[in-house]
Design a protein around this motif. Structure first.
Motif, short mmCIF file in Angstrom:
data_model
loop_
_atom_site.label_atom_id
_atom_site.label_comp_id
_atom_site.label_asym_id
_atom_site.label_seq_id
_atom_site.Cartn_x
_atom_site.Cartn_y
_atom_site.Cartn_z
N LEU A 75 0.82 -1.22 0.00
CA LEU A 75 0.00 0.00 0.00
C LEU A 75 0.86 1.27 0.00
O LEU A 75 0.60 2.20 -0.78
N PHE A 76 1.87 1.32 0.87
CA PHE A 76 2.67 2.54 0.95
C PHE A 76 3.61 2.69 -0.24
O PHE A 76 3.91 3.81 -0.65
N PHE B 123 2.98 12.13 4.70
CA PHE B 123 1.60 12.36 4.28
C PHE B 123 0.67 12.19 5.47
O PHE B 123 0.98 11.47 6.43
N HIS B 124 -0.49 12.85 5.41
CA HIS B 124 -1.45 12.78 6.50
C HIS B 124 -2.03 11.37 6.60
O HIS B 124 -2.37 10.74 5.58
N ASP B 125 -2.19 10.89 7.84
CA ASP B 125 -2.82 9.59 8.06
C ASP B 125 -4.30 9.68 7.67
O ASP B 125 -4.98 10.67 7.96
N ILE B 126 -4.80 8.64 7.02
CA ILE B 126 -6.20 8.63 6.56
C ILE B 126 -7.18 8.55 7.74
O ILE B 126 -8.35 8.91 7.60
N ASP B 127 -6.71 8.08 8.88
CA ASP B 127 -7.57 7.90 10.07
C ASP B 127 -6.87 8.53 11.28
O ASP B 127 -6.36 7.83 12.16
N ASN C 223 5.11 1.12 14.98
CA ASN C 223 4.66 -0.20 15.38
C ASN C 223 5.37 -1.25 14.54
O ASN C 223 5.43 -1.12 13.32
N GLY D 47 0.69 -3.72 16.76
CA GLY D 47 -0.30 -2.86 16.10
C GLY D 47 0.05 -2.45 14.69
O GLY D 47 -0.62 -1.59 14.10
N GLN D 48 1.09 -3.05 14.11
CA GLN D 48 1.43 -2.70 12.73
C GLN D 48 0.41 -3.31 11.77
O GLN D 48 0.17 -4.51 11.80
N SER D 49 -0.19 -2.46 10.94
CA SER D 49 -1.17 -2.95 9.96
C SER D 49 -0.68 -2.80 8.53
O SER D 49 -1.21 -3.45 7.63
N VAL D 50 0.30 -1.94 8.29
CA VAL D 50 0.86 -1.77 6.94
C VAL D 50 2.34 -2.15 7.00
O VAL D 50 3.13 -1.49 7.68
N HIS E 261 7.13 2.85 8.74
CA HIS E 261 6.58 4.21 8.82
C HIS E 261 6.66 4.71 10.24
O HIS E 261 6.58 3.93 11.19
N HIS F 292 4.76 7.24 12.73
CA HIS F 292 3.61 8.10 13.03
C HIS F 292 4.13 9.34 13.76
O HIS F 292 4.94 9.21 14.69
P1 5GP Z 1 0.19 0.93 11.53
O1 5GP Z 1 -1.15 0.38 11.94
O2 5GP Z 1 0.86 -0.01 10.56
O3 5GP Z 1 1.08 1.33 12.66
O4 5GP Z 1 -0.09 2.29 10.77
C1 5GP Z 1 -0.64 2.31 9.49
C2 5GP Z 1 -1.34 3.63 9.35
O5 5GP Z 1 -1.62 3.84 7.99
C3 5GP Z 1 -2.68 3.72 10.08
O6 5GP Z 1 -2.64 4.78 11.03
C4 5GP Z 1 -3.70 3.95 8.99
O7 5GP Z 1 -4.73 4.85 9.35
C5 5GP Z 1 -2.85 4.49 7.86
N1 5GP Z 1 -3.35 4.20 6.53
C6 5GP Z 1 -3.83 3.00 6.09
N2 5GP Z 1 -4.18 3.09 4.80
C7 5GP Z 1 -3.93 4.37 4.42
C8 5GP Z 1 -4.11 5.07 3.18
O8 5GP Z 1 -4.55 4.52 2.16
N3 5GP Z 1 -3.74 6.37 3.17
C9 5GP Z 1 -3.26 7.00 4.27
N4 5GP Z 1 -2.94 8.31 4.14
N5 5GP Z 1 -3.06 6.38 5.45
C10 5GP Z 1 -3.40 5.07 5.51
#
Ligand code: 5GP
Ligand code: ZN
Length: 117
Positions: free
Chosen positions: A10-11, A33-37, A90, A96-99, A103, A105
């Motif tokens: 994704l990134f 870039f700004h976090d989407i959430d 993360n 808590g790493q999802s991507v 990265h 935060h």
């Molecule tokens: P993690 O959970 O891996 O520590 O952080 C991944 C972050 O990527 C999350 O805070 C999530 O909101 C953000 N994120 C996931 N998909 C996207 C996207 O498509 N665009 C942006 N800008 N942020 C994203």
């Protein structure tokens, strides 16, 4: 070259512009870039353009870009006028790493608690 880009990541797609994002800073090595959430009034991510899976994959061959990421964190927060902030990375699902692309935060604009959940 090891760690170029992962076509399924994704990134890496954000780096290539295949997925739109609100970019706050970009140079030849890093993107912010700004976090989407967003989890705070200010919440952006700083990533290396090369694909590194997580903090657990940093070694002598790729660590220069990590220091560049921290230069970017310092520069962008300074330019935003943000003096108090938290940097989080993360590493792994349990943390808590999802991507799975390294990265950092950057969170600011509200009181933070410690320890993190
Ligand atoms: P993690 O959970 O891996 O520590 O952080 C991944 C972050 O990527 C999350 O805070 C999530 O909101 C953000 N994120 C996931 N998909 C996207 C996207 O498509 N665009 C942006 N800008 N942020 C994203
Ligand atoms: Zn990637």
């Amino acid at each position: 070259m090891r760690n170029a880009q992962d076509p399924n990541c994704l990134f890496c797609k954000i780096v290539k512009g295949e997925i739109p994002s609100k970019i706050v800073y970009e140079d030849e090595k890093c993107v912010a870039f700004h976090d989407i959430d967003p989890q705070a009034p200010t919440h952006f991510l700083v990533i290396p353009k090369v694909h590194i899976g997580s903090c657990g994959e940093i070694d002598g061959s790729n660590s220069l870009v990590v220091s560049r990421c921290f230069e970017v964190i310092s520069k962008v927060t300074r330019e935003m006028g943000v003096t108090d902030f938290r940097v989080v990375s993360n590493c792994g699902a349990q943390a808590g790493q999802s991507v799975p692309h390294l990265h950092f935060h950057v969170l600011a604009g509200r009181d933070m608690t410690w320890p993190p959940g």
